[in-house]
Design an enzyme around this catalytic site. Sequence first.
Site, PDB file in Angstrom:
ATOM      1  N   SER A 192       0.988  -1.300  -0.076  1.00 22.47           N
ATOM      2  CA  SER A 192      -0.195   0.154  -0.110  1.00 22.47           C
ATOM      3  C   SER A 192       0.723   1.090   0.826  1.00 22.47           C
ATOM      4  O   SER A 192       1.433   1.285  -0.714  1.00 22.47           O
ATOM      5  CB  SER A 192      -0.761  -0.123   1.630  1.00 22.47           C
ATOM      6  OG  SER A 192      -2.221   0.902   1.226  1.00 22.47           O
ATOM      7  N   ASP A 220      -8.923  -4.611  -5.867  1.00 16.55           N
ATOM      8  CA  ASP A 220      -8.361  -3.521  -4.734  1.00 16.55           C
ATOM      9  C   ASP A 220      -9.386  -2.185  -4.453  1.00 16.55           C
ATOM     10  O   ASP A 220      -9.629  -1.861  -6.380  1.00 16.55           O
ATOM     11  CB  ASP A 220      -6.760  -3.176  -5.038  1.00 16.55           C
ATOM     12  CG  ASP A 220      -6.326  -2.645  -4.196  1.00 16.55           C
ATOM     13  OD1 ASP A 220      -7.070  -1.500  -3.474  1.00 16.55           O
ATOM     14  OD2 ASP A 220      -4.821  -2.677  -3.971  1.00 16.55           O
ATOM     15  N   HIS A 279      -7.007  -5.573  -2.022  1.00 19.23           N
ATOM     16  CA  HIS A 279      -5.754  -4.234  -1.778  1.00 19.23           C
ATOM     17  C   HIS A 279      -5.205  -5.284  -0.234  1.00 19.23           C
ATOM     18  O   HIS A 279      -3.825  -4.756  -0.070  1.00 19.23           O
ATOM     19  CB  HIS A 279      -5.937  -3.176  -0.738  1.00 19.23           C
ATOM     20  CG  HIS A 279      -5.259  -1.692  -0.649  1.00 19.23           C
ATOM     21  ND1 HIS A 279      -5.026  -1.586  -1.565  1.00 19.23           N
ATOM     22  CD2 HIS A 279      -5.156  -2.060   0.532  1.00 19.23           C
ATOM     23  CE1 HIS A 279      -3.755  -0.786  -0.776  1.00 19.23           C
ATOM     24  NE2 HIS A 279      -3.962  -0.937   0.138  1.00 19.23           N
TER      25      HIS A 279
END
Length: 308
Positions: free
Chosen positions: A179, A224, A256
């Site tokens: 991320s 995601d 995600h």
Amino acid sequence: MRIDTTPRPGGARWARVAGTLLAATALAFGGGTVATSAHAAPLPAEPTAQDNPYERGPDPTEDSIEAVRGHFDVDEDNVSSLVSGFGGGTIYYPTDTSEGTFGAVAVSPGYTASESSMSWLGPRLASQGFVVFTIDTNTRYDQPNSRGRQLENALEYLVDDSSVSDRIDPDRLALMGHSMGGGGTLAAAEDDPSLQAAIPLTGWHTQKTFDLEVPTLVVGAENDSVARVATHSIPFYENAPRDLDKAYLELDGASHFAPNFSNTTIAKYSISWLKRFVDDDLRYDQFLCPGPGFDLDISDYRSTCPYN
């Protein structure tokens, strides 16, 4: 699954062949004598796996790179949060040094997450022949560029001050992150072209174009909703220089947060990428080029194979 492989130039061997032909042509038109094949200097041999001093472990197989543990036994060392430049973490390292030093990789978590969210990667990668440092960031809210600087600081700590510094080759370093840690990985790779590999995992960054020289494997997740592949991972890959050694792998049906849990697809391609570019280990080309065949776990794969 989409597989897109973009042809690349033939590399060093073609350059040597072309140079030999040009030299011969120049001699011919300039009135010189061109050596016959009996007396011409042979072209340097292409490097083979046996020439590589950085190989670690036995010949790889599909089973070996998908295994939860690799060839090496692993130990770990905790690093206090009182260190300067990042928030501490855990170092995972091979216990056997008989084959020489190892490449090293620092791994950052994502926004609001701790190093425990990436801890599964530590022993999995280390047991394949790497020193792995899963770090905590200074705060859980640090933005991508800050995480990138902290990843660089973590590598510096590994090489200069850690308890396993004597096991690390300081010229073979890499970064990974999830991320905002993935965005930080890209930012740090842009900042430090001496790195050998970068792997952003479902990366997030407001910047979409990075001027990269570091071989980069971009991992996205099809479903995601935080860092949508259309606005993050795919642009990260497509906007990177065309002549870069790079690949894009998209996890089929994944969210995600796929990198926060043990994931064989992430592991096998990360291992192969690190082996290929940190260790210059050509034995792992077979898993990257031309890429996966039919694989229900992968929805998209693109690359610039063959790699230099």
